[in-house]
Scaffold this motif. Structure first.
Motif, short mmCIF file in Angstrom:
data_model
loop_
_atom_site.label_atom_id
_atom_site.label_comp_id
_atom_site.label_asym_id
_atom_site.label_seq_id
_atom_site.Cartn_x
_atom_site.Cartn_y
_atom_site.Cartn_z
N PRO A 180 -5.28 -0.10 10.62
CA PRO A 180 -6.77 -0.27 10.32
C PRO A 180 -7.31 -1.42 11.04
O PRO A 180 -8.33 -1.37 11.80
N GLY A 181 -6.53 -2.72 10.65
CA GLY A 181 -7.09 -3.93 11.55
C GLY A 181 -7.28 -3.72 12.84
O GLY A 181 -8.02 -4.24 13.43
N ILE A 182 -6.26 -3.15 13.48
CA ILE A 182 -6.20 -3.17 15.08
C ILE A 182 -7.28 -2.25 15.44
O ILE A 182 -7.94 -2.50 16.45
N GLN A 183 -7.32 -1.06 14.99
CA GLN A 183 -8.53 -0.11 15.26
C GLN A 183 -9.79 -0.70 15.02
O GLN A 183 -10.75 -0.51 15.79
N LEU A 184 -9.95 -1.49 13.93
CA LEU A 184 -11.31 -2.06 13.54
C LEU A 184 -11.40 -3.06 14.71
O LEU A 184 -13.04 -3.23 15.32
N LEU A 185 -10.52 -3.90 15.07
CA LEU A 185 -10.75 -4.91 16.26
C LEU A 185 -10.97 -3.97 17.75
O LEU A 185 -12.14 -4.45 18.51
N LYS A 186 -10.63 -3.28 17.93
CA LYS A 186 -10.45 -2.26 18.99
C LYS A 186 -12.38 -1.64 19.07
O LYS A 186 -12.72 -1.81 20.15
N GLY A 187 -12.61 -1.33 17.98
CA GLY A 187 -13.92 -0.77 18.14
C GLY A 187 -15.05 -1.67 18.07
O GLY A 187 -16.00 -1.45 18.92
N ILE A 188 -14.79 -2.89 17.50
CA ILE A 188 -15.75 -4.15 17.75
C ILE A 188 -15.84 -4.35 19.19
O ILE A 188 -16.90 -4.78 19.74
N THR A 189 -14.74 -4.70 19.83
CA THR A 189 -14.73 -5.19 21.38
C THR A 189 -15.28 -4.20 22.17
O THR A 189 -15.49 -4.52 23.43
N ARG A 190 -15.44 -2.76 21.66
CA ARG A 190 -16.12 -2.04 22.49
C ARG A 190 -17.41 -2.12 22.49
O ARG A 190 -18.35 -1.84 23.56
N VAL A 191 -18.12 -2.84 21.54
CA VAL A 191 -19.69 -2.91 21.58
C VAL A 191 -20.05 -4.34 21.80
O VAL A 191 -21.26 -4.57 21.87
N ALA A 192 -19.06 -5.44 21.50
CA ALA A 192 -19.54 -6.72 21.55
C ALA A 192 -18.45 -7.62 22.45
O ALA A 192 -17.43 -7.11 22.30
N SER A 193 -18.90 -8.30 23.27
CA SER A 193 -18.11 -9.13 24.28
C SER A 193 -17.62 -10.56 23.66
O SER A 193 -18.25 -10.86 22.31
N PRO A 194 -16.60 -11.08 24.01
CA PRO A 194 -16.07 -12.19 23.48
C PRO A 194 -17.37 -13.41 23.36
O PRO A 194 -17.07 -14.13 22.63
N TYR A 195 -18.05 -13.31 24.38
CA TYR A 195 -19.33 -14.48 24.44
C TYR A 195 -20.05 -14.28 23.24
O TYR A 195 -20.79 -15.14 22.73
N GLN A 196 -20.23 -13.01 22.46
CA GLN A 196 -20.99 -12.79 21.65
C GLN A 196 -20.14 -12.91 20.05
O GLN A 196 -20.54 -13.61 19.36
N LEU A 197 -18.65 -12.55 20.08
CA LEU A 197 -18.07 -12.66 18.87
C LEU A 197 -17.56 -14.06 18.71
O LEU A 197 -17.28 -14.38 17.60
N ASN A 198 -17.32 -14.75 19.85
CA ASN A 198 -16.64 -16.02 19.93
C ASN A 198 -17.32 -17.02 20.94
O ASN A 198 -16.92 -17.43 21.96
N PRO A 199 -18.64 -17.30 20.52
CA PRO A 199 -19.32 -18.18 21.46
C PRO A 199 -18.75 -19.58 21.79
O PRO A 199 -19.17 -20.01 22.68
N THR A 200 -17.96 -19.96 20.95
CA THR A 200 -17.40 -21.57 21.26
C THR A 200 -16.20 -21.24 22.15
O THR A 200 -15.51 -22.29 22.65
N GLY A 201 -15.53 -20.00 22.48
CA GLY A 201 -14.49 -19.87 23.17
C GLY A 201 -13.16 -20.34 22.71
O GLY A 201 -12.23 -20.52 23.51
N HIS A 202 -13.09 -20.36 21.22
CA HIS A 202 -11.79 -20.71 20.78
C HIS A 202 -10.47 -19.67 20.98
O HIS A 202 -10.80 -18.59 21.06
N ASN A 203 -9.62 -20.30 21.47
CA ASN A 203 -8.41 -19.37 21.87
C ASN A 203 -7.26 -20.32 21.10
O ASN A 203 -6.61 -21.40 21.48
N PRO A 204 -6.72 -19.34 20.09
CA PRO A 204 -5.37 -19.92 19.51
C PRO A 204 -4.17 -20.32 20.20
O PRO A 204 -3.57 -21.16 19.62
#
Length: 411
Positions: A180-204
Motif C-alpha cells: 500500500p505504501g509503494i502504491q500510494l507513492l506511485k500514485g502521488i508521483t503521477r500527479v505531482a513532481s518532486p519540485y512540488q513534493l520536495n521543494p528543498t531538494g532533500h535527498n537522503p
C-alpha cells in the motif's frame, strides 16, 4: 583464460589524453588534457589546430600525439603480454545493486586485480565504494566500505514510509508491487513532481554518501580508474565523470530518478539517472584501461519469458527496455566493429556476464526500492554465490563456455 587474474598485481591505471577538436585561426580554443601515471594533469592550448598553427604549436601537437600513441601501444602490449586484468561494468538497479555488492565481495575475496570500473546509478555508488575502499585499505578496506554503504542505506530507509509489514512479507515475499505504501507513492508521483513534493531538494542518499565514501581517495594517484555515467537533462547526452571529477553530486546525479528527485546540478548542468544513456558505459573500459577481460554485472533482465499483457507487466517491461537500451546499442556497435575487423588492439578482450535475473525473477519492479536489510543481505548472498560459480567455471580446464558473445548482439 581469466585464471591468471587470481593472485596477480593490479597494474597502475591512468587516464589517457582527452581531446577537443579546435582551430587556432578559427577563433576556437584548443585544449588537451593529459593524465599522467602519477595522476597529475597537464594542459596545452592549441594542441590541435588548423593549417595556420604556429611552428611551436605544431611541435607541441606532435609531442602530444606521440605520447598518446605511446600510451595506446602500452595498453596493447599490456593486454597481449602482461598478466590478465579485469575491468568491471556495473549496471544500476536500485536496491538490486546489493546483488552487485555480493559479486564484488566475492571477487575481492578471490584477489582479483582490477584495471578499471564503470558504473551507473547504484553501480556508480558500488564502484565509488570499491575504488575508495581499495585505496584506503586494500581488498579488506573495499569489502568493509561496500558493507558500510549498504548497511547505511538500510538504516536510512528505516525512517521512511516504505517499510514492509510482516503480513506483506508473509503474503508476497520480496515482491513489493502490492505494498500500500509503494502504491500510494506511485500514485502521488503521477500527479505531482518532486519540485512540488520536495521543494528543498532533500535527498537522503547525500548523507549516506558523505558518511561512507572518501572522495579524496578516489582522486589519489593509486586509485583504480573509475567512470560513472550521468544523463544531461537538457541535451539528452551521456556525461562521463572520471575519478578527479567525482563528488557527492556526481553520484547523486547518476542515481537521480526524475519522478522521485529533482535534477542534480553539477558544474552548471542538470543531470538525471545515468542509466538512461550509459548503463553502464563500456567504451572507457576498452579505450582507457589495459583490461584483458570485462565483466558485466547485469541487473536489468535481458529477456522475458512471455509477452506482457497486464498494465503492471507492460510498464515493468518498458522500464527494463529503457534502462537496457544503451548497453545493447553499445554491444551491437562493438559486434559490428568486430565483424568488420576494426577492433584492432581491443580484439583480444574477453567479455563476461554475471546476471541477477534468475535471482530477482518474480520480485516485481518495485522491489528495486526495497531497502530492508534482510532483503539487501539476501541479494548480497545471491551475488556472492553467482560470482563463486563464475570463478569456478573460469578456473575449470575448459574455461567458461558461457562468456558473453558479441556476435549474439549483431543487429
Amino acid at each position: 583464460m581469466i585464471t591468471g587474474l587470481l593472485g596477480g598485481k593490479r597494474a597502475g591505471g591512468h587516464i589517457p589524453g582527452k581531446l577537443r577538436q579546435c582551430g587556432d585561426a578559427c577563433g576556437q580554443d584548443a585544449t588537451m588534457t593529459v593524465w599522467s601515471p602519477g595522476g597529475r594533469r597537464t594542459s596545452s592550448r592549441n594542441a590541435i589546430g588548423c593549417a595556420r598553427m604556429r611552428p611551436a604549436d605544431n611541435e607541441q601537437r606532435s609531442k602530444t600525439l606521440k605520447v598518446m600513441d605511446f600510451r595506446r601501444l602500452a595498453r596493447r602490449l599490456a593486454r597481449r603480454f602482461g598478466p590478465p586484468h579485469l575491468a568491471l561494468a556495473l549496471q544500476g538497479g536500485g536496491s538490486h545493486g546489493a546483488f552487485t555488492w555480493g559479486v564484488l565481495d566475492r571477487l575481492l575475496e578471490a584477489g582479483m586485480p582490477l584495471a578499471g570500473v564503470s558504473g551507473a546509478s547504484a553501480g556508480a555508488m558500488n564502484g565509488a565504494a570499491l575504488v575508495a575502499g581499495l585505496v584506503r585499505g586494500g581488498p579488506t578496506g573495499a569489502r568493509r566500505t561496500l558493507e558500510d554503504l549498504w548497511r547505511t542505506v538500510a538504516e536510512q530507509s528505516l525512517a521512511g514510509p516504505l517499510q514492509s509489514t510482516p503480513l506483506e512479507h508473509l503474503l508476497h515475499g520480496w515482491n513489493r508491487d502490492y505494498s500500500p505504501g509503494i502504491q500510494l507513492l506511485k500514485g502521488i508521483t503521477r500527479v505531482a513532481s518532486p519540485y512540488q513534493l520536495n521543494p528543498t531538494g532533500h535527498n537522503p542518499l547525500r548523507a549516506v554518501l558523505e558518511a561512507v565514501i572518501d572522495f579524496d581517495a578516489l582522486r589519489h594517484a593509486s586509485a583504480c580508474p573509475l567512470f560513472i555515467s550521468l544523463t544531461n537533462v537538457r541535451s539528452g547526452r551521456m556525461a562521463l565523470h572520471r575519478n578527479r571529477q567525482i563528488g557527492v553530486d556526481s553520484l547523486l546525479a547518476s542515481a537521480c530518478l526524475p519522478l522521485l528527485f529533482q535534477a542534480v546540478r553539477v558544474d552548471g548542468e542538470h543531470y538525471w539517472d545515468g542509466g538512461y544513456t550509459g548503463n553502464p558505459a563500456l567504451s572507457p573500459l576498452l579505450l582507457e584501461c589495459a583490461a584483458t577481460d570485462v565483466l558485466l554485472i547485469q541487473l536489468t533482465p535481458e529477456e522475458h519469458d512471455r509477452v506482457p499483457t497486464q498494465v503492471p507487466e507492460i510498464m515493468e517491461r518498458i522500464n527494463d527496455l529503457t534502462f537496457h537500451a544503451s548497453l545493447v546499442r553499445e554491444l551491437q556497435l562493438l559486434a559490428s566493429l568486430q565483424r568488420a575487423g576494426r577492433l584492432r588492439g581491443m580484439a583480444g578482450i574477453r567479455f563476461h556476464q554475471v546476471k541477477s535475473e534468475d535471482d530477482t525473477r518474480g520480485m516485481g519492479a518495485d522491489s528495486r526500492i526495497n531497502a530492508a536489510w534482510s532483503f539487501i543481505c539476501h541479494l548480497r548472498d545471491r551475488g556472492r554465490e553467482r560470482a563463486g560459480q563464475w570463478l569456478d567455471e573460469e578456473r575449470s580446464p575448459g574455461g567458461n563456455t558461457r562468456r558473453l558473445r558479441l556476435e549474439d548482439y549483431l543487429p
